[in-house]
Write a protein that holds these residues in place. Structure first.
Motif, PDB file in Angstrom:
ATOM      1  N   TRP A   1       5.354  -6.439 -16.316  1.00  0.00           N
ATOM      2  CA  TRP A   1       6.243  -5.293 -16.125  1.00  0.00           C
ATOM      3  C   TRP A   1       7.499  -5.763 -15.408  1.00  0.00           C
ATOM      4  CZ3 TRP A   1       4.621  -0.283 -17.505  1.00  0.00           C
ATOM      5  CH2 TRP A   1       3.315  -0.186 -17.947  1.00  0.00           C
ATOM      6  N   GLU A   2       8.575  -5.012 -15.570  1.00  0.00           N
ATOM      7  CA  GLU A   2       9.800  -5.316 -14.835  1.00  0.00           C
ATOM      8  C   GLU A   2      10.404  -4.027 -14.322  1.00  0.00           C
ATOM      9  OE1 GLU A   2      12.856  -7.166 -17.138  1.00  0.00           O
ATOM     10  OE2 GLU A   2      13.123  -5.448 -18.438  1.00  0.00           O
TER      11      GLU A   2
ATOM     12  N   MET B   1      23.702   7.893  -1.513  1.00  0.00           N
ATOM     13  CA  MET B   1      23.851   7.408  -2.873  1.00  0.00           C
ATOM     14  C   MET B   1      22.473   7.420  -3.545  1.00  0.00           C
ATOM     15  SD  MET B   1      24.701   3.768  -4.469  1.00  0.00           S
ATOM     16  CE  MET B   1      26.195   3.183  -4.145  1.00  0.00           C
ATOM     17  N   ARG B   2      22.369   8.042  -4.683  1.00  0.00           N
ATOM     18  CA  ARG B   2      21.110   8.168  -5.409  1.00  0.00           C
ATOM     19  C   ARG B   2      20.900   6.962  -6.323  1.00  0.00           C
ATOM     20  NH1 ARG B   2      18.811  13.718  -7.628  1.00  0.00           N
ATOM     21  NH2 ARG B   2      16.938  12.895  -8.564  1.00  0.00           N
ATOM     22  N   LYS B   3      19.696   6.394  -6.290  1.00  0.00           N
ATOM     23  CA  LYS B   3      19.355   5.227  -7.109  1.00  0.00           C
ATOM     24  C   LYS B   3      18.375   5.635  -8.204  1.00  0.00           C
ATOM     25  CE  LYS B   3      21.338   2.083  -4.516  1.00  0.00           C
ATOM     26  NZ  LYS B   3      22.331   1.170  -4.946  1.00  0.00           N
ATOM     27  N   THR B   4      18.408   4.917  -9.328  1.00  0.00           N
ATOM     28  CA  THR B   4      17.473   5.119 -10.424  1.00  0.00           C
ATOM     29  C   THR B   4      16.826   3.784 -10.758  1.00  0.00           C
ATOM     30  OG1 THR B   4      18.802   6.911 -11.338  1.00  0.00           O
ATOM     31  CG2 THR B   4      17.217   5.891 -12.815  1.00  0.00           C
ATOM     32  N   VAL B   5      15.487   3.779 -10.872  1.00  0.00           N
ATOM     33  CA  VAL B   5      14.741   2.568 -11.208  1.00  0.00           C
ATOM     34  C   VAL B   5      13.873   2.864 -12.417  1.00  0.00           C
ATOM     35  CG1 VAL B   5      12.983   0.938 -10.409  1.00  0.00           C
ATOM     36  CG2 VAL B   5      14.699   1.776  -8.804  1.00  0.00           C
ATOM     37  N   HIS B   6      13.850   1.919 -13.368  1.00  0.00           N
ATOM     38  CA  HIS B   6      12.986   2.014 -14.543  1.00  0.00           C
ATOM     39  C   HIS B   6      11.940   0.909 -14.435  1.00  0.00           C
ATOM     40  CE1 HIS B   6      15.282   4.889 -17.038  1.00  0.00           C
ATOM     41  NE2 HIS B   6      16.272   4.463 -16.274  1.00  0.00           N
ATOM     42  N   ILE B   7      10.664   1.279 -14.556  1.00  0.00           N
ATOM     43  CA  ILE B   7       9.570   0.312 -14.591  1.00  0.00           C
ATOM     44  C   ILE B   7       9.084   0.271 -16.028  1.00  0.00           C
ATOM     45  CG2 ILE B   7       7.290  -0.292 -13.718  1.00  0.00           C
ATOM     46  CD1 ILE B   7       8.002   1.342 -11.206  1.00  0.00           C
ATOM     47  N   ARG B   8       9.323  -0.887 -16.682  1.00  0.00           N
ATOM     48  CA  ARG B   8       9.057  -1.001 -18.123  1.00  0.00           C
ATOM     49  C   ARG B   8       8.115  -2.158 -18.420  1.00  0.00           C
ATOM     50  NH1 ARG B   8      14.870  -1.990 -20.244  1.00  0.00           N
ATOM     51  NH2 ARG B   8      14.697  -3.484 -18.585  1.00  0.00           N
ATOM     52  N   PRO B   9       7.200  -1.984 -19.389  1.00  0.00           N
ATOM     53  CA  PRO B   9       6.372  -3.106 -19.824  1.00  0.00           C
ATOM     54  C   PRO B   9       7.226  -4.059 -20.662  1.00  0.00           C
ATOM     55  CG  PRO B   9       5.888  -1.177 -21.151  1.00  0.00           C
ATOM     56  CD  PRO B   9       6.869  -0.747 -20.100  1.00  0.00           C
ATOM     57  N   ILE B  10       7.098  -5.344 -20.399  1.00  0.00           N
ATOM     58  CA  ILE B  10       7.921  -6.300 -21.165  1.00  0.00           C
ATOM     59  C   ILE B  10       7.118  -7.028 -22.237  1.00  0.00           C
ATOM     60  CG2 ILE B  10       9.639  -6.588 -19.372  1.00  0.00           C
ATOM     61  CD1 ILE B  10       8.335  -9.190 -18.585  1.00  0.00           C
TER      62      ILE B  10
ATOM     63  N   ILE C   1      12.362   7.370 -10.018  1.00  0.00           N
ATOM     64  CA  ILE C   1      11.650   6.278 -10.676  1.00  0.00           C
ATOM     65  C   ILE C   1      11.163   6.782 -12.031  1.00  0.00           C
ATOM     66  CG2 ILE C   1       9.635   4.756 -10.613  1.00  0.00           C
ATOM     67  CD1 ILE C   1       9.775   4.938  -7.545  1.00  0.00           C
ATOM     68  N   TYR C   2      11.476   6.020 -13.085  1.00  0.00           N
ATOM     69  CA  TYR C   2      10.971   6.314 -14.424  1.00  0.00           C
ATOM     70  C   TYR C   2       9.948   5.236 -14.770  1.00  0.00           C
ATOM     71  CZ  TYR C   2      14.699   9.667 -15.164  1.00  0.00           C
ATOM     72  OH  TYR C   2      15.534  10.754 -15.063  1.00  0.00           O
ATOM     73  N   ARG C   3       8.685   5.615 -14.928  1.00  0.00           N
ATOM     74  CA  ARG C   3       7.625   4.681 -15.310  1.00  0.00           C
ATOM     75  C   ARG C   3       7.391   4.840 -16.809  1.00  0.00           C
ATOM     76  NH1 ARG C   3       4.176   2.221 -11.974  1.00  0.00           N
ATOM     77  NH2 ARG C   3       4.710   3.696 -10.331  1.00  0.00           N
ATOM     78  N   HIS C   4       7.724   3.790 -17.555  1.00  0.00           N
ATOM     79  CA  HIS C   4       7.602   3.821 -19.007  1.00  0.00           C
ATOM     80  C   HIS C   4       6.144   3.574 -19.408  1.00  0.00           C
ATOM     81  CE1 HIS C   4      11.999   3.737 -20.044  1.00  0.00           C
ATOM     82  NE2 HIS C   4      12.007   3.513 -18.740  1.00  0.00           N
ATOM     83  N   HIS C   5       5.743   4.182 -20.528  1.00  0.00           N
ATOM     84  CA  HIS C   5       4.365   4.125 -20.993  1.00  0.00           C
ATOM     85  C   HIS C   5       4.217   3.084 -22.103  1.00  0.00           C
ATOM     86  CE1 HIS C   5       3.841   7.815 -18.731  1.00  0.00           C
ATOM     87  NE2 HIS C   5       4.908   8.293 -19.349  1.00  0.00           N
TER      88      HIS C   5
END
Length: 58
Positions: A55-56, A1-10, A43-47
Motif C-alpha cells: 500500500w502507499e 490548512m486542511r490535508k488530504t491523504v489517499h491510501i491505495r493498494p499498489i 483520509i480516503y482508503r481505497h478498496h
C-alpha cells in the motif's frame, strides 16, 4: 490548512487514481484536531479488488 491523504493498494489488478471518484469507491474519513474538534484533514482508503500486500499513502 486542511490535508488530504489517499491510501491505495499498489499491487492490485487495476490502478487506483488519487481521487475521491476512483472506481473502487473510497469513503472519506475526517481527521479532527482533538482540542477544538475542528476538521484538519481527510483520509480516503481505497478498496482493493484482490487481497493486496503493498500500500502507499499520498
Amino acid at each position: 490548512m486542511r490535508k488530504t491523504v489517499h491510501i491505495r493498494p499498489i499491487d492490485d489488478r487495476v490502478g487506483h487514481e488519487e481521487s475521491p471518484q476512483c472506481a473502487c469507491g473510497p469513503a472519506p474519513q475526517e481527521v479532527y484536531l482533538q482540542a477544538d474538534e475542528r476538521v484538519i484533514g481527510t483520509i480516503y482508503r481505497h478498496h482493493p479488488l484482490v487481497p493486496c500486500q503493498e500500500w502507499e499513502a499520498s
